[in-house]
Design an enzyme around this catalytic site. Structure first.
Site, PDB file in Angstrom:
ATOM      1  N   GLY A   1       1.097  -1.899   4.187  1.00 48.15           N
ATOM      2  CA  GLY A   1       1.656  -0.564   4.027  1.00 48.15           C
ATOM      3  C   GLY A   1       2.866  -0.379   4.904  1.00 48.15           C
TER       4      GLY A   1
ATOM      5  CB  SER B   1      -0.897   0.006   1.237  1.00 45.52           C
ATOM      6  OG  SER B   1      -1.415   1.308   1.402  1.00 45.52           O
TER       7      SER B   1
ATOM      8  CG  MET C   1     -11.448   2.733   1.913  1.00 43.60           C
ATOM      9  SD  MET C   1      -9.881   2.775   2.786  1.00 43.60           S
ATOM     10  CE  MET C   1      -8.771   2.915   1.403  1.00 43.60           C
TER      11      MET C   1
ATOM     12  CG  ASP D   1      -5.165   2.310   0.755  1.00 43.86           C
ATOM     13  OD1 ASP D   1      -6.105   1.496   0.720  1.00 43.86           O
ATOM     14  OD2 ASP D   1      -4.014   2.020   1.132  1.00 43.86           O
TER      15      ASP D   1
ATOM     16  CG  HIS E   1      -3.757  -1.647  -1.637  1.00 40.23           C
ATOM     17  ND1 HIS E   1      -4.819  -2.457  -1.940  1.00 40.23           N
ATOM     18  CD2 HIS E   1      -4.186  -0.843  -0.629  1.00 40.23           C
ATOM     19  CE1 HIS E   1      -5.847  -2.170  -1.152  1.00 40.23           C
ATOM     20  NE2 HIS E   1      -5.492  -1.180  -0.351  1.00 40.23           N
TER      21      HIS E   1
ATOM     22  CG  HIS F   1      -9.183  -0.258  -0.556  1.00 44.62           C
ATOM     23  ND1 HIS F   1      -8.593  -0.419   0.682  1.00 44.62           N
ATOM     24  CD2 HIS F   1     -10.514  -0.371  -0.352  1.00 44.62           C
ATOM     25  CE1 HIS F   1      -9.537  -0.622   1.591  1.00 44.62           C
ATOM     26  NE2 HIS F   1     -10.707  -0.590   0.987  1.00 44.62           N
TER      27      HIS F   1
ATOM     28  CG  PHE G   1      -6.221   6.924   9.756  1.00 39.25           C
ATOM     29  CD1 PHE G   1      -5.696   8.172   9.416  1.00 39.25           C
ATOM     30  CD2 PHE G   1      -7.543   6.847  10.163  1.00 39.25           C
ATOM     31  CE1 PHE G   1      -6.490   9.316   9.497  1.00 39.25           C
ATOM     32  CE2 PHE G   1      -8.341   7.989  10.245  1.00 39.25           C
ATOM     33  CZ  PHE G   1      -7.814   9.227   9.914  1.00 39.25           C
ATOM     34  N   GLY G   2      -3.276   4.106   7.823  1.00 43.01           N
ATOM     35  CA  GLY G   2      -2.269   3.050   7.878  1.00 43.01           C
ATOM     36  C   GLY G   2      -1.767   2.899   9.306  1.00 43.01           C
TER      37      GLY G   2
ATOM     38  CG  MET H   1      -8.772   6.839   2.164  1.00 43.73           C
ATOM     39  SD  MET H   1      -8.088   6.843   3.813  1.00 43.73           S
ATOM     40  CE  MET H   1      -7.034   5.382   3.748  1.00 43.73           C
TER      41      MET H   1
ATOM     42  CG  MET I   1     -11.569  -3.209   5.090  1.00 37.49           C
ATOM     43  SD  MET I   1     -10.029  -2.771   4.257  1.00 37.49           S
ATOM     44  CE  MET I   1      -9.203  -1.758   5.482  1.00 37.49           C
TER      45      MET I   1
ATOM     46  CG  ASP J   1      -6.037  -2.960   3.253  1.00 39.42           C
ATOM     47  OD1 ASP J   1      -5.007  -2.637   3.871  1.00 39.42           O
ATOM     48  OD2 ASP J   1      -6.651  -2.192   2.489  1.00 39.42           O
ATOM     49  N   GLY J   2      -4.808  -4.277   6.436  1.00 36.73           N
ATOM     50  CA  GLY J   2      -4.808  -3.604   7.732  1.00 36.73           C
ATOM     51  C   GLY J   2      -4.017  -4.372   8.775  1.00 36.73           C
ATOM     52  N   GLY J   3      -2.893  -3.806   9.171  1.00 37.60           N
ATOM     53  CA  GLY J   3      -2.074  -4.431  10.213  1.00 37.60           C
ATOM     54  C   GLY J   3      -1.395  -5.723   9.786  1.00 37.60           C
TER      55      GLY J   3
HETATM   56  C1  DX5 Z   1      -6.418   1.464   5.509  1.00 33.06           C
HETATM   57  C2  DX5 Z   1      -5.953   1.140   4.108  1.00 33.06           C
HETATM   58  C3  DX5 Z   1      -4.777   0.251   4.066  1.00 33.06           C
HETATM   59  C4  DX5 Z   1      -3.537   0.777   4.752  1.00 33.06           C
HETATM   60  C5  DX5 Z   1      -2.908  -0.396   5.417  1.00 33.06           C
HETATM   61  O1  DX5 Z   1      -7.658   2.032   5.465  1.00 33.06           O
HETATM   62  O2  DX5 Z   1      -6.972   0.526   3.362  1.00 33.06           O
HETATM   63  O3  DX5 Z   1      -4.481  -0.186   2.753  1.00 33.06           O
HETATM   64  O4  DX5 Z   1      -2.617   1.377   3.912  1.00 33.06           O
HETATM   65  O5  DX5 Z   1      -1.844   0.027   6.160  1.00 33.06           O
HETATM   66  P1  DX5 Z   1      -1.068  -0.916   7.188  1.00 33.06           P
HETATM   67  O6  DX5 Z   1      -0.570  -2.089   6.388  1.00 33.06           O
HETATM   68  O7  DX5 Z   1       0.018  -0.035   7.674  1.00 33.06           O
HETATM   69  O8  DX5 Z   1      -2.049  -1.317   8.220  1.00 33.06           O
HETATM   70 ZN    ZN Z   2      -6.418  -0.420   1.423  1.00 33.66          ZN
END
Ligand code: DX5
Ligand code: ZN
Length: 217
Positions: free
Chosen positions: A199, A11, A71, A38, A36, A69, A148-149, A40, A142, A177-179
């Site tokens: 990310g 990401s 959002m 993102d 990827h 992606h 947020f990353g 938003m 998700m 996706d996420g963490g």
């Molecule tokens: C969050 C995004 C993710 C984000 C993931 O809303 O959709 O793609 O970049 O970041 P990490 O991998 O740091 O959780």
């Molecule tokens: Zn994403």
């Protein structure tokens, strides 16, 4: 070719936005499969990132598939623009579309020659996506609240895959996706995920190639 049958999609939300071409080259050379992106809008999620002109510019600097992606609210208004800009996969959110319009949105995305993805937020019950599994190319589960990353992985969200995998057609890509890091990736793969978005774990790593290998391992 997708090594180890896992699609790794870094990401760029965690990349240096002043040097996106360099940042993409870096992960491309390190073995990433997709990029990827993102998007938003400050409405569907409380953050604002990047949009169509950026996707168009990224299209010129990488051969890798652009995994977009969305959002955003009203994704149906923008999918054509993202497809024209060069997106290869367009993932919208289940929560952003009226249920009676989901099937036609999937068809519209596919009509552009783009893979159609749908994503569910942590609080959305996996039952909700069952009617669409045969139409989708990708399901994004998700594992943090989108926006947020760098947030903490929610394992109970990844567990939804355990329920959804047996109901899914063989060729459905199941993405998380996420963490995601080397530890949480293992959990998700065990549940049946075959595409990992990461990310922070990738971009903050001192050895990006190794980080991507560990995600696949
Ligand atoms: C969050 C995004 C993710 C984000 C993931 O809303 O959709 O793609 O970049 O970041 P990490 O991998 O740091 O959780
Ligand atoms: Zn994403």
């Amino acid at each position: 070719m997708i090594k180890n049958n896992v699609i790794v999609s870094p990401s760029i939300l965690s990349a240096d936005f002043a040097n996106l071409e360099k940042e993409i080259c870096k992960v491309e050379q390190a073995g990433a499969d997709w990029i990827h992106v993102d998007v938003m809008d400050g409405h569907f999620v409380p953050n604002i990132t990047i949009g169509i002109p950026v996707v168009k510019s990224l299209r010129k600097v990488t051969q890798l598939p652009l995994d977009v992606h969305l959002m955003i609210e009203n994704p149906e208004k923008y999918v054509k623009d993202f497809a024209d800009a060069g997106a290869d996969i367009i993932t919208f959110h289940y929560e952003a579309v009226d249920i009676e319009n989901i099937k036609s949105l999937i068809d519209v995305i596919k009509s552009f020659g783009v893979k159609a993805g749908m994503s569910i937020k942590p609080k959305t019950h996996p039952d909700k996506v069952l009617p669409f599994l045969n139409d989708l190319d990708l399901l994004l589960v998700m594992t943090v609240e989108p926006g947020f990353g760098g947030q903490k992985f929610m394992e109970d969200c990844a567990e939804k895959i355990k329920f959804l995998k047996p109901c899914s057609p063989e060729n459905l890509i199941i993405q998380v996706d996420g963490g995601i890091n080397d530890t949480t990736a293992k959990i998700c793969k065990e549940y049946g995920a075959n595409s990992l978005v990461a990310g922070n774990y990738i971009y903050k790593s001192d050895d990006i190639k190794k980080a991507i290998e560990l995600l696949r391992a």
